[in-house]
Scaffold this active site. Structure first.
Site, PDB file in Angstrom:
ATOM      1  N   CYS A   1       0.806  -1.222   0.000  1.00 40.68           N
ATOM      2  CA  CYS A   1       0.000   0.000   0.000  1.00 40.68           C
ATOM      3  C   CYS A   1       0.836   1.269   0.000  1.00 40.68           C
ATOM      4  O   CYS A   1       0.285   2.363   0.010  1.00 40.68           O
ATOM      5  CB  CYS A   1      -0.965  -0.034   1.174  1.00 40.68           C
ATOM      6  SG  CYS A   1      -1.952  -1.542   1.123  1.00 40.68           S
TER       7      CYS A   1
ATOM      8  N   HIS B   1      -2.702   8.072   6.083  1.00 40.32           N
ATOM      9  CA  HIS B   1      -2.925   6.750   5.501  1.00 40.32           C
ATOM     10  C   HIS B   1      -4.318   6.298   5.951  1.00 40.32           C
ATOM     11  O   HIS B   1      -5.097   5.844   5.140  1.00 40.32           O
ATOM     12  CB  HIS B   1      -1.820   5.799   5.955  1.00 40.32           C
ATOM     13  CG  HIS B   1      -1.876   4.469   5.277  1.00 40.32           C
ATOM     14  ND1 HIS B   1      -1.910   4.347   3.911  1.00 40.32           N
ATOM     15  CD2 HIS B   1      -1.924   3.204   5.768  1.00 40.32           C
ATOM     16  CE1 HIS B   1      -1.976   3.061   3.590  1.00 40.32           C
ATOM     17  NE2 HIS B   1      -1.988   2.351   4.688  1.00 40.32           N
TER      18      HIS B   1
ATOM     19  N   LYS C   1     -10.031   7.946   2.767  1.00 41.71           N
ATOM     20  CA  LYS C   1     -10.399   6.570   2.388  1.00 41.71           C
ATOM     21  C   LYS C   1     -11.870   6.259   2.670  1.00 41.71           C
ATOM     22  O   LYS C   1     -12.426   5.330   2.085  1.00 41.71           O
ATOM     23  CB  LYS C   1      -9.472   5.572   3.075  1.00 41.71           C
ATOM     24  CG  LYS C   1      -8.051   5.617   2.481  1.00 41.71           C
ATOM     25  CD  LYS C   1      -7.151   4.520   3.011  1.00 41.71           C
ATOM     26  CE  LYS C   1      -5.838   4.442   2.256  1.00 41.71           C
ATOM     27  NZ  LYS C   1      -4.882   5.515   2.599  1.00 41.71           N
TER      28      LYS C   1
ATOM     29  N   HIS D   1      -9.823   2.120   0.217  1.00 44.53           N
ATOM     30  CA  HIS D   1      -8.369   1.973   0.227  1.00 44.53           C
ATOM     31  C   HIS D   1      -7.952   1.395  -1.125  1.00 44.53           C
ATOM     32  O   HIS D   1      -8.187   0.225  -1.397  1.00 44.53           O
ATOM     33  CB  HIS D   1      -7.943   1.060   1.374  1.00 44.53           C
ATOM     34  CG  HIS D   1      -6.457   1.003   1.588  1.00 44.53           C
ATOM     35  ND1 HIS D   1      -5.561   1.594   0.726  1.00 44.53           N
ATOM     36  CD2 HIS D   1      -5.712   0.422   2.560  1.00 44.53           C
ATOM     37  CE1 HIS D   1      -4.324   1.379   1.157  1.00 44.53           C
ATOM     38  NE2 HIS D   1      -4.389   0.676   2.279  1.00 44.53           N
TER      39      HIS D   1
ATOM     40  N   PHE E   1       1.463   3.771   4.069  1.00 43.59           N
ATOM     41  CA  PHE E   1       2.192   2.691   4.739  1.00 43.59           C
ATOM     42  C   PHE E   1       1.711   1.353   4.193  1.00 43.59           C
ATOM     43  O   PHE E   1       0.559   1.224   3.788  1.00 43.59           O
ATOM     44  CB  PHE E   1       1.933   2.721   6.259  1.00 43.59           C
ATOM     45  CG  PHE E   1       2.058   4.092   6.874  1.00 43.59           C
ATOM     46  CD1 PHE E   1       3.161   4.895   6.614  1.00 43.59           C
ATOM     47  CD2 PHE E   1       1.057   4.584   7.705  1.00 43.59           C
ATOM     48  CE1 PHE E   1       3.270   6.166   7.181  1.00 43.59           C
ATOM     49  CE2 PHE E   1       1.159   5.859   8.276  1.00 43.59           C
ATOM     50  CZ  PHE E   1       2.267   6.645   8.014  1.00 43.59           C
TER      51      PHE E   1
ATOM     52  N   PHE F   1       2.054  -3.281   4.059  1.00 44.55           N
ATOM     53  CA  PHE F   1       2.508  -4.583   4.560  1.00 44.55           C
ATOM     54  C   PHE F   1       4.015  -4.696   4.331  1.00 44.55           C
ATOM     55  O   PHE F   1       4.544  -4.164   3.347  1.00 44.55           O
ATOM     56  CB  PHE F   1       1.825  -5.711   3.786  1.00 44.55           C
ATOM     57  CG  PHE F   1       0.480  -6.110   4.327  1.00 44.55           C
ATOM     58  CD1 PHE F   1      -0.168  -5.357   5.295  1.00 44.55           C
ATOM     59  CD2 PHE F   1      -0.146  -7.263   3.859  1.00 44.55           C
ATOM     60  CE1 PHE F   1      -1.416  -5.733   5.776  1.00 44.55           C
ATOM     61  CE2 PHE F   1      -1.390  -7.652   4.332  1.00 44.55           C
ATOM     62  CZ  PHE F   1      -2.028  -6.883   5.296  1.00 44.55           C
TER      63      PHE F   1
END
Lengths: 265, 397
Positions: free
Chosen positions: B162, B292, B321, B326, B382, B384
């Site tokens: 992301c 984020h 979002k 997202h 940010f 994974f």
């Protein structure tokens, strides 16, 4: 426009190639190349639970990264990194697509978390504690040169030492038929902006229109052509010979990367 | 870093095709999220689907790139005169001097998911019509756009979950500053697929309702799709005041966990501080933060910690979002475009769907739009693997 860097250490894993000294010996003609299935080391830097979760592509990337940083005598925590792979974890991708094609579509959360293209970079950061920036790239068959350009621009602009890791591993069937990468091959280089005591050679790279360097030896040429990361082999051959010279590496359909190699003696 | 000029930019998401529609939705605080009816997906969740992607066609000579992701890229390319602007840049500068840096997390993997359902019952083989390299592979969208626009400079896909398309700006910045190129086609394209819908569901990270970032009852993300593109060039001296600049990029790694952020947001702090340092700005120079803000309990807690530790509790911030969903690998670029719209049009977009702000989150979260002359915005992304990137965009004057 030339980009410059010093090579401080290398790591290699591939079919019949267990490390950089092995690869250097066969590339410089001091030993006979005997292709054999790639043997991947267990990533000792990871906790036991994580070690169980990671696939071949992560073991491959971490294996070459660790060899290169150890050889260069660099603390991995202080290196920015560039991870470039043409496809990520093929087995994991296959398992997810298979599960999604079946009724119920139950997929493993761990598999999903590991499906990100930056899995190897993430595990490297977790395993070494490196909090420095990491670029994670894919340029299909051009992935090695895309990674080298990224690392060398990082050095030119930000003046940071950079770990470059290029790596590819196979998809199982049925994807294998569509993307026939035969096994696992990875290469890592530690690159620094300034010459150090451990520096092996200086690299000067620029985009080029010249013809790609190939190998006369069919086994090496097959290796070069079948793994995107092995497009680095003409460069590795010159580094192994310690004579210096110029290597023209396959990049995009419209361009090559010419790398001048000057050994640090 | 030396400021870079966003010579042209565009965004397509569930709140609109192109910047005018996107701006209108933001000003009206309209959300594009709706109950999931995508493909054969059977999950109780809300998604941000872009209308008309299926109907989009690619040029005949690039038919092998045909997949949802590249159709979305083509749809975005046709908005705001963006395609023409890239072609003009190529003819002005030379196609070899224009690079392509595209963020994506899953590219055209939907194509492979569909092909797996059509395996040959005897051999297990995928259909002959299935193309891997030009659809599934992460590079496919960068490769499609470079061919479509006739660009011959360096090209790459940036794929770190992301944070992908925020970090694409970092790669483009370095190559422009190194002098290898004179312009960059930068952005992100990510489209709906089963891997992410079922994947986030398996991690119990997708909400059954439209996502509510920073809400006391927030319970996960709403997946969206989107494409956002920018044409970046070194900033000339004579820009008019309304022009938008990329002023700073900061990147870091968490070194913590594959699918959970550091609880105190240490990596996020490092990225935000690095962005400020690269722009040579102080926290007080930032007027608004586009978070984020995914709407998961852990992301928002961690990010709020991080924002407060860098900026204190008085810098207005929100997540868009709740409006767009997202958009994963496209989120960084989409939110960079939203940030560009904010500084250009003088407003801070309030967070949609959030009704009761979590009192334990100390960052100043805004729910209503604010009209204000804002000069500089930070945008956080940010991902994974613990990958973080903060961008700073601002007005030229």
């Amino acid at each position: 426009m030339k980009l410059s860097a010093y090579v401080g250490g290398l790591g290699v894993l591939g079919p019949g190639l267990a490390n950089w000294p092995d690869a250097a010996a066969v590339l410089s003609g001091q030993a006979v190349y005997r292709p054999a299935p790639t043997v991947l080391p267990m990533p000792a830097m990871l906790a036991a639970a994580e070690r169980r979760r990671v696939g071949r592509v992560v073991k491959l990337a971490l294996g070459v990264a660790l060899e290169a940083t150890s050889q260069a005598g660099e603390n991995p925590m202080e290196l920015a990194s560039v991870f470039s792979s043409s496809g990520g974890d093929g087995q994991n991708c296959h398992e997810l697509c298979l599960a999604l094609s079946l009724a119920g579509r139950e997929i493993s959360p761990t598999r999903f978390a590991n499906s990100v293209h930056n899995a190897a970079a993430g595990y490297w950061s977790i395993g070494t504690g490196a909090t420095v920036e990491s670029s994670v790239l894919c340029a299909f068959d051009a992935s090695f040169c895309a990674g080298l350009l990224e690392a060398m621009t990082q050095i030119a602009v930000d003046r940071l030492p950079v770990l470059l890791v290029a790596y590819d591993s196979e998809y199982p069937q049925p994807l294998h038929a569509k993307r026939p990468i035969p096994d696992a091959f990875g290469v890592a280089l530690v690159l620094t902006p300034l010459r150090r005591a451990s520096s092996l050679a200086r690299l000067d790279a620029e985009l080029s229109d010249l013809g790609v360097d190939r190998f006369e030896d069919p086994a090496f040429e097959a290796l070069r052509a079948s793994f995107p990361a092995a497009r680095a082999l003409p460069l590795l051959r010159l580094l192994a010979s310690r004579n210096g010279g110029s290597a023209i590496l396959e990049y995009l359909d419209v361009s090559r990367l010419q790398v001048e190699i000057a050994p640090c003696v | 870093m030396k400021p870079l000029h966003l010579r042209n930019f565009t965004a397509t998401s569930c709140i609109g095709k192109g910047v005018a529609a996107t701006l209108k939705s933001l000003l009206e605080q309209r959300s594009g999220l709706a109950g999931c009816r995508f493909e054969t997906v059977d999950i109780p969740t809300y998604i941000g689907e872009v209308a008309g992607v299926d109907e989009q066609r690619l040029p005949e000579d690039l038919r092998r790139f045909d997949c949802r992701n590249n159709r979305l890229a083509e749809l975005a390319l046709q908005q705001d005169g963006f395609f023409e602007a890239v072609q003009q840049a190529a003819s002005r500068l030379g196609g070899r001097r224009v690079g392509v840096f595209m963020g994506t997390s899953t590219a055209g993997i939907l194509q492979t998911e569909l092909a797996y359902r059509e395996r040959d019952p005897v051999s297990g083989a995928l259909p002959a019509s299935f193309e891997y390299g030009s659809t599934h592979n992460s590079f496919s969208v960068a490769d499609y756009l470079r061919r479509r626009c006739g660009l011959e400079g360096p090209a790459v896909a940036v794929s770190c979950a992301c944070a992908s398309s925020a970090k694409a700006f970092g790669s483009a910045r370095r190559m422009l500053e190194a002098g290898l190129i004179d312009a960059a086609l930068v952005g992100g394209v990510d489209s709906l697929c089963l891997t992410t819908l079922y994947g986030f569901h398996s991690l119990q990270l997708s909400s059954p309702a439209p996502c509510r970032p920073f809400d006391v009852a927030r319970d996960g993300i709403s997946i969206g799709e989107g494409a956002a593109l920018a044409l970046l060039e070194r900033a000339p001296d004579d820009l008019d005041g309304d022009s938008v600049l990329l002023l700073g990029v900061g990147e870091s790694s968490d070194a913590y966990h594959m699918s959970a952020p550091h609880p105190e947001g240490l990596g996020a702090r490092r990225a935000m501080r690095a962005a400020l340092a690269s722009a040579v700005l102080d926290p007080g120079d930032i007027d608004y933060i586009n978070l984020h803000g995914t709407g998961t309990p852990s992301n928002d807690r961690s990010e709020s910690h991080a924002v407060t530790s860098v900026f204190g509790p008085t810098t207005p911030c929100s997540s868009t979002k709740g409006a767009t969903g997202h958009t994963l690998g496209a989120a960084g670029a989409l939110e960079a475009v939203i940030s560009a719209l904010a500084v250009k049009n003088g407003f801070m977009p309030g967070g949609v769907h959030t009704s009761t702000i979590d009192p334990t989150l100390t960052a100043l979260y805004i729910r209503d739009n604010r009209r204000a002359s804002i000069r500089r915005v930070m945008s956080n992304s940010f991902g994974f693997g613990g990958t973080n990137c903060s961008l700073i965009l601002g007005r030229a004057g």
